[in-house]
Design a protein around this motif. Structure first.
Motif, mmCIF file in Angstrom:
data_model
loop_
_atom_site.group_PDB
_atom_site.id
_atom_site.type_symbol
_atom_site.label_atom_id
_atom_site.label_comp_id
_atom_site.label_asym_id
_atom_site.label_seq_id
_atom_site.Cartn_x
_atom_site.Cartn_y
_atom_site.Cartn_z
ATOM 1 N N SER A 63 43.235 49.519 21.196
ATOM 2 C CA SER A 63 44.127 50.212 20.265
ATOM 3 C C SER A 63 43.401 51.315 19.512
ATOM 4 O O SER A 63 43.946 52.407 19.300
ATOM 5 N N LEU A 64 42.165 51.050 19.107
ATOM 6 C CA LEU A 64 41.409 52.056 18.353
ATOM 7 C C LEU A 64 40.870 53.153 19.271
ATOM 8 O O LEU A 64 40.664 54.290 18.825
ATOM 9 N N MET A 65 40.646 52.836 20.525
ATOM 10 C CA MET A 65 40.142 53.851 21.454
ATOM 11 C C MET A 65 41.152 54.972 21.656
ATOM 12 O O MET A 65 40.778 56.116 21.926
ATOM 13 N N HIS A 66 42.441 54.666 21.493
ATOM 14 C CA HIS A 66 43.454 55.723 21.585
ATOM 15 C C HIS A 66 43.285 56.732 20.448
ATOM 16 O O HIS A 66 43.499 57.930 20.624
ATOM 17 N N LEU A 67 42.897 56.256 19.283
ATOM 18 C CA LEU A 67 42.679 57.150 18.136
ATOM 19 C C LEU A 67 41.317 57.837 18.192
ATOM 20 O O LEU A 67 41.140 58.927 17.655
ATOM 21 N N LYS A 88 50.346 41.478 18.945
ATOM 22 C CA LYS A 88 50.894 42.717 18.401
ATOM 23 C C LYS A 88 49.883 43.396 17.482
ATOM 24 O O LYS A 88 49.158 42.738 16.740
ATOM 25 N N ILE A 89 49.875 44.720 17.504
ATOM 26 C CA ILE A 89 49.072 45.492 16.566
ATOM 27 C C ILE A 89 49.934 45.760 15.330
ATOM 28 O O ILE A 89 51.040 46.290 15.445
ATOM 29 N N TYR A 90 49.432 45.389 14.178
ATOM 30 C CA TYR A 90 50.164 45.616 12.935
ATOM 31 C C TYR A 90 49.659 46.849 12.191
ATOM 32 O O TYR A 90 50.418 47.482 11.452
ATOM 33 N N TYR A 91 48.385 47.179 12.391
ATOM 34 C CA TYR A 91 47.762 48.200 11.548
ATOM 35 C C TYR A 91 46.523 48.730 12.252
ATOM 36 O O TYR A 91 45.765 47.967 12.865
ATOM 37 N N THR A 92 46.333 50.025 12.208
ATOM 38 C CA THR A 92 45.096 50.619 12.708
ATOM 39 C C THR A 92 44.540 51.568 11.652
ATOM 40 O O THR A 92 45.287 52.260 10.955
ATOM 41 N N PRO A 100 53.165 59.629 21.386
ATOM 42 C CA PRO A 100 52.331 58.999 22.432
ATOM 43 C C PRO A 100 51.347 57.978 21.865
ATOM 44 O O PRO A 100 51.064 56.961 22.513
ATOM 45 N N LEU A 101 50.834 58.243 20.649
ATOM 46 C CA LEU A 101 49.900 57.299 20.035
ATOM 47 C C LEU A 101 50.595 55.969 19.755
ATOM 48 O O LEU A 101 50.068 54.896 20.060
ATOM 49 N N ILE A 102 51.769 56.048 19.148
ATOM 50 C CA ILE A 102 52.494 54.838 18.794
ATOM 51 C C ILE A 102 52.945 54.086 20.044
ATOM 52 O O ILE A 102 52.931 52.853 20.078
ATOM 53 N N GLN A 103 53.301 54.815 21.089
ATOM 54 C CA GLN A 103 53.678 54.176 22.347
ATOM 55 C C GLN A 103 52.488 53.428 22.940
ATOM 56 O O GLN A 103 52.596 52.266 23.362
ATOM 57 N N ASN A 104 51.316 54.067 22.964
ATOM 58 C CA ASN A 104 50.136 53.468 23.579
ATOM 59 C C ASN A 104 49.545 52.336 22.744
ATOM 60 O O ASN A 104 49.067 51.341 23.292
ATOM 61 N N ILE A 105 49.560 52.496 21.418
ATOM 62 C CA ILE A 105 48.922 51.502 20.553
ATOM 63 C C ILE A 105 49.849 50.315 20.274
ATOM 64 O O ILE A 105 49.454 49.157 20.380
ATOM 65 N N ILE A 116 59.449 55.824 19.839
ATOM 66 C CA ILE A 116 60.052 56.294 18.587
ATOM 67 C C ILE A 116 61.046 57.433 18.808
ATOM 68 O O ILE A 116 61.349 58.184 17.881
ATOM 69 N N THR A 117 61.560 57.524 20.025
ATOM 70 C CA THR A 117 62.650 58.475 20.268
ATOM 71 C C THR A 117 63.827 58.119 19.357
ATOM 72 O O THR A 117 64.243 56.958 19.293
ATOM 73 N N GLY A 118 64.367 59.108 18.655
ATOM 74 C CA GLY A 118 65.475 58.859 17.748
ATOM 75 C C GLY A 118 65.061 58.556 16.326
ATOM 76 O O GLY A 118 65.907 58.455 15.433
#
Length: 357
Positions: A235-239, A280-284, A304-309, A314-316
């Motif tokens: 999860s952190l590697m995406h950031l 589940k990831i709650y917080y990064t 894309p970050l939220i989708q991957n992590i 978050i469409t809509g």
């Protein structure tokens, strides 16, 4: 005039952390402050504060930190010395404490009153007793004592707490116990000796069942389930744009929905919270190179970050907030709310992303 919904969003954003966050900030204290702020938005803020206390120590650690770090937040009259405290209530408060088995004598130096309750407490808040207004009917009792001041009748609960710490391979010395009694029963929270006084550990035990109800316990990262570690690292590697991630500390604790792991690296100032069961990831928390230049980019940059992590589309969603507010709240009816915090307002780089599942 802003709508009520927009006003709430404004207040949430105003409660974002400072522009530059310290790496060792206690995340639970922040959650407590935000929760208290939301409750204060209600016209019944005083009543809701007491309900929060009485209902229960969603986590006793937060209550412990709260009573030590700040006074009650409602407006009230406060006395300044023992001589100004009505001795009738001082005696009644002491009797309420003795009724739960604590024989230590306290000097009650402050009172607060409201239409819904009357509070008698010591100046250092080691003992707090609340009454129904204009009566001696006790509503809640909160008392903190040293471990050697805890009566024998409560030692089995201390042993339950020690066993929980030992699961983390800790042979701890319990320094303090916090007893909280309300109409639902009695909860005992135990705090080990912690010279750092950072991210205080605790184990809370229900006196009726002698079962652990909440906890926050430090582990060695090597003792954490490696599946959880892998999820946190990815999860952190995406950031971090695939930079190497390693953890120097780990804490397992109870949350509103499940037990969670919080893995972090104080030196490099990053952390992540993962559901122990759900994954589940709650917080990064990672000071990234991803930048949001305006509210119009809040969705496109984070999507894309939220989708991957987090695995969320978050469409809509609609973004509220701005760089001058410290970040953005992303919302869609019936979907999890997402908070995005910026590290530097001038740069607009993302540091924190939190999902309220």
């Amino acid at each position: 005039m802003p709508s009520q919904d927009k006003q709430i969003i404004w207040d949430e954003l105003q409660d974002f952390p400072e522009q530059v966050l310290s790496g060792d900030r206690n995340e639970k204290i922040l959650e407590n402050i935000r929760e208290e702020r939301r409750k204060m938005l209600s016209q019944q803020k005083q009543r809701k504060y007491l309900v929060w206390v009485a209902n229960g120590l969603v986590t006793c650690a937060l209550f412990f930190v709260f009573i030590w770090m700040k006074p009650f937040s409602f407006p009230a009259e406060t006395t300044g010395s023992t001589s100004n405290v009505d001795q009738v209530y001082s005696i009644a408060a002491q009797k309420a404490i003795e009724a739960v088995g604590i024989t230590k004598k306290f000097q009650f130096e402050e009172t607060e009153q409201d239409t819904d309750f009357f509070v008698v407490r010591t100046k250092n808040r080691e003992a707090i007793v609340t009454f129904l207004p204009n009566t001696k009917d006790v509503r809640t009792v909160s008392v903190i004592v040293a471990s050697d001041e805890l009566p024998e009748m409560y030692q089995s609960y201390a042993n339950t707490a020690r066993a929980a710490f030992q699961e983390a391979k800790q042979d701890v010395y319990i320094e303090q116990a916090h007893l909280f009694k309300d109409t639902e029963g009695i909860t005992l929270s135990f705090y080990p000796k912690d010279p750092s006084k950072i991210n205080n550990q605790h184990v809370s035990v229900d006196v009726k069942t002698n079962e652990v109800t909440s906890f926050s316990i430090h582990y060695q990262p090597t003792d954490v389930d490696q599946k959880v570690v892998s999820i946190a690292q990815k999860s952190l590697m995406h950031l971090s744009n695939n930079k190497s991630i390693s953890f120097s500390e780990a804490t397992k604790s109870t949350d509103k929905k499940e037990e969670v792991w919080t893995l972090g690296n104080t030196k490099d100032k990053y952390s992540v919270k993962v559901g122990a069961t759900s994954g589940k990831i709650y917080y990064t928390r990672y000071v990234s190179d991803y930048k949001i230049k305006s509210i119009h980019e809040a969705i496109s940059v984070t999507k894309p970050l939220i989708q991957n992590i987090f695995g969320l589309d978050i469409t809509g969603y609609t973004a509220y907030g701005g760089r001058d507010w410290g970040g953005y709240v992303l919302k869609q009816q019936g979907k999890p709310e997402i908070s995005v915090t910026l590290e530097s307002l001038d740069i607009g780089n993302i540091s924190n992303i939190t999902v309220k599942w």
